[in-house]
Design an enzyme around this catalytic site. Structure first.
Site, PDB file in Angstrom:
ATOM      1  N   ASP A  89      19.408 -26.308  -8.767  1.00 31.38           N
ATOM      2  CA  ASP A  89      18.153 -27.051  -8.877  1.00 31.38           C
ATOM      3  C   ASP A  89      17.543 -27.141  -7.482  1.00 31.38           C
ATOM      4  OD1 ASP A  89      19.269 -27.453 -11.389  1.00 31.38           O
ATOM      5  OD2 ASP A  89      18.797 -29.594 -11.468  1.00 31.38           O
ATOM      6  N   LYS A 151      11.490 -28.831 -13.294  1.00 31.26           N
ATOM      7  CA  LYS A 151      12.167 -30.136 -13.342  1.00 31.26           C
ATOM      8  C   LYS A 151      11.274 -31.177 -12.696  1.00 31.26           C
ATOM      9  CE  LYS A 151      16.342 -32.332 -11.374  1.00 31.26           C
ATOM     10  NZ  LYS A 151      17.630 -32.077 -10.678  1.00 31.26           N
ATOM     11  N   LYS A 180      13.197 -29.781 -17.436  1.00 26.17           N
ATOM     12  CA  LYS A 180      14.226 -30.796 -17.203  1.00 26.17           C
ATOM     13  C   LYS A 180      13.584 -32.093 -16.744  1.00 26.17           C
ATOM     14  CE  LYS A 180      18.360 -31.834 -14.428  1.00 26.17           C
ATOM     15  NZ  LYS A 180      19.411 -31.285 -13.533  1.00 26.17           N
TER      16      LYS A 180
END
Length: 220
Positions: A89, A151, A180
């Site tokens: 991430d 995300k 996300k």
């Protein structure tokens, strides 16, 4: 619906200890979360604790500010994968996005996507710091560079996931890219709200409480 497989069980605070990583991994084994999300320094240990399970080790790149150079983020990605990371991430260069330096934003994301290879890449856009126009642009760039997910948040800025942001991100990237939601997702109700808005993954430190249907009191 297997809710556990939506959740990246997360421990990213700087003061996280080895004992806390061990507890995180044990909970992930027990509840069969999709992954544990830990800082790069903890990847190798977390991986060793999860051998023989389906639980992935997710880590964070350029975290939490996103202000490293593309080359540094690429190195960090390769190093983490060598240690056993199965997902990464990354945080975008938020200042470059604000400057409308979209070439640099794209270069930065592509550096990590290329370094990650077949490993899933999620791109943290830090929605709390962006206008809606900037959120859309960040998602478009991430998608164009071949990232697997966008995300919402690091959980370390001025705000976390909102259903409005998740819905905007889903609308922007279409049906096939992952979204996300992370930051402030603490209850079963929060999770269901995010999934209904379009999230396909949830980042939360309160995964166990969420599955038990409890409201957690954690910070992120």
């Amino acid at each position: 619906m297997n809710l556990a497989k939506y959740i990246d069980h997360t421990a990213l605070k700087p003061e996280t200890t080895k004992a806390q990583i061990a507890q995180l991994a044990q909970e992930a084994r027990e509840y069969e979360f999709m992954s544990v999300c830990v800082n790069p320094a903890h990847v190798k240990y977390a991986k060793s604790l999860l051998e023989g399970t389906d639980v992935l080790v997710c880590t964070v790149i350029g975290f939490p500010l996103g202000a490293n150079t593309p080359a540094v983020k690429a190195f960090e990605t390769k190093d983490a994968i060598a240690d056993g990371a199965g997902e990464v991430d990354m945080v975008i260069n938020i200042g470059a996005l604000k400057d409308k330096n979209y070439d640099l934003v794209a270069e930065d994301i592509k550096a990590v996507v290329d370094a990650a290879g077949d490993v899933t890449t999620k791109v943290i856009i830090e929605t709390a710091l962006l206008t809606d126009e900037e959120k859309v642009k960040a998602c478009e760039i991430a998608q164009a560079q071949g990232a697997d997910f966008v995300k919402t948040s690091t959980g370390f800025s001025t705000g976390g996931a909102t259903k409005e942001d998740v819905a905007l991100m889903r609308k922007t990237v279409g049906p096939d890219m992952g979204v996300k939601a992370s930051g402030g997702v603490r209850s079963y109700e929060d999770v269901m709200t995010m999934i209904e808005a379009g999230a396909t993954r949830i980042g939360a430190s309160a995964g166990v409480q969420i599955l038990k249907g409890e409201e957690a009191k954690g910070d992120y």
